[in-house]
Design a protein around this motif. Structure first.
Motif, PDB file in Angstrom:
ATOM      1  N   THR A  28       0.835  -1.209   0.000  1.00 27.50           N
ATOM      2  CA  THR A  28       0.000   0.000   0.000  1.00 27.50           C
ATOM      3  C   THR A  28       0.866   1.253   0.000  1.00 27.50           C
ATOM      4  O   THR A  28       0.577   2.220  -0.731  1.00 27.50           O
ATOM      5  CB  THR A  28      -0.927   0.003   1.229  1.00 27.50           C
ATOM      6  N   GLU A  29       1.917   1.248   0.790  1.00 26.59           N
ATOM      7  CA  GLU A  29       2.805   2.411   0.852  1.00 26.59           C
ATOM      8  C   GLU A  29       3.498   2.653  -0.490  1.00 26.59           C
ATOM      9  O   GLU A  29       3.631   3.800  -0.925  1.00 26.59           O
ATOM     10  CB  GLU A  29       3.839   2.217   1.963  1.00 26.59           C
TER      11      GLU A  29
ATOM     12  N   ARG B 167       2.387   1.709  -3.491  1.00 23.59           N
ATOM     13  CA  ARG B 167       1.370   2.183  -4.454  1.00 23.59           C
ATOM     14  C   ARG B 167       1.007   3.648  -4.188  1.00 23.59           C
ATOM     15  O   ARG B 167       0.832   4.435  -5.111  1.00 23.59           O
ATOM     16  CB  ARG B 167       0.126   1.300  -4.398  1.00 23.59           C
ATOM     17  N   THR B 168       0.917   4.027  -2.926  1.00 26.57           N
ATOM     18  CA  THR B 168       0.621   5.410  -2.563  1.00 26.57           C
ATOM     19  C   THR B 168       1.745   6.339  -3.015  1.00 26.57           C
ATOM     20  O   THR B 168       1.494   7.415  -3.579  1.00 26.57           O
ATOM     21  CB  THR B 168       0.406   5.546  -1.038  1.00 26.57           C
ATOM     22  N   SER B 169       2.977   5.916  -2.814  1.00 25.08           N
ATOM     23  CA  SER B 169       4.130   6.732  -3.232  1.00 25.08           C
ATOM     24  C   SER B 169       4.149   6.906  -4.747  1.00 25.08           C
ATOM     25  O   SER B 169       4.408   8.002  -5.256  1.00 25.08           O
ATOM     26  CB  SER B 169       5.432   6.080  -2.775  1.00 25.08           C
TER      27      SER B 169
ATOM     28  N   ALA C 210       1.538   6.739  -6.760  1.00 19.62           N
ATOM     29  CA  ALA C 210       0.422   7.619  -7.116  1.00 19.62           C
ATOM     30  C   ALA C 210       0.773   9.080  -6.856  1.00 19.62           C
ATOM     31  O   ALA C 210       0.463   9.967  -7.667  1.00 19.62           O
ATOM     32  CB  ALA C 210      -0.830   7.215  -6.344  1.00 19.62           C
ATOM     33  N   LEU C 211       1.445   9.351  -5.720  1.00 22.05           N
ATOM     34  CA  LEU C 211       1.848  10.725  -5.413  1.00 22.05           C
ATOM     35  C   LEU C 211       2.848  11.251  -6.440  1.00 22.05           C
ATOM     36  O   LEU C 211       2.764  12.405  -6.862  1.00 22.05           O
ATOM     37  CB  LEU C 211       2.449  10.798  -4.005  1.00 22.05           C
TER      38      LEU C 211
END
Length: 135
Positions: A29-30, A32-34, A36-37
């Motif tokens: 999740t981290e 994928r979040t990074s 996306a950012l």
């Protein structure tokens, strides 16, 4: 990164396959979040670049329009003026004209001579190459 330069490939594979190292459950999740950012940051940078380009093009268009209007205006002003004679004596004007034509003739003759010499040189070199090829 330097600490891994001296390790052999087999050792790196052993470390990678070691299942005793725990991977946090939130790692996926981290990551994928990074990602996306980062994508959002790239999009915002591209939008900023696009806005800057548009602003630059608008400014360039305005400058071109102003230059066109000024050019047409100055051209119209010059259409209304009548040319003035720069020589009071017609014989002096004719002599100056002859001098200018003579200078132009000399320059053209020099250029033509240079072209003729260059052509002669090229023709001679071509003949030499053809002679060498035919032997």
């Amino acid at each position: 990164m330097r600490e891994y330069d001296d390790i052999s490939l087999e050792e790196l594979e052993r470390i990678a396959s070691d299942e005793s190292v725990e991977v946090p459950e939130s790692l996926d999740t981290e990551i994928r979040t990074s990602i996306a950012l980062l994508e959002l940051q790239e999009e915002s940078k591209e939008e900023a670049r696009s806005a800057t380009r548009k602003l630059f093009l608008y400014g360039l268009s305005a400058a071109a329009s102003i230059a066109l209007v000024l050019g047409v205006g100055l051209g119209m002003m010059n259409l209304n003026s009548t040319p003035q004679d720069t020589f009071a004596d017609p014989a002096l004007a004719y002599a100056e004209l002859e001098r200018a034509f003579s200078l132009m003739s000399d320059k053209i003759e020099t250029g033509a001579s240079m072209v003729h010499n260059a052509n002669s040189s090229i023709i001679e070199q071509t003949k030499q190459i053809m002679t060498k090829i035919q032997k």
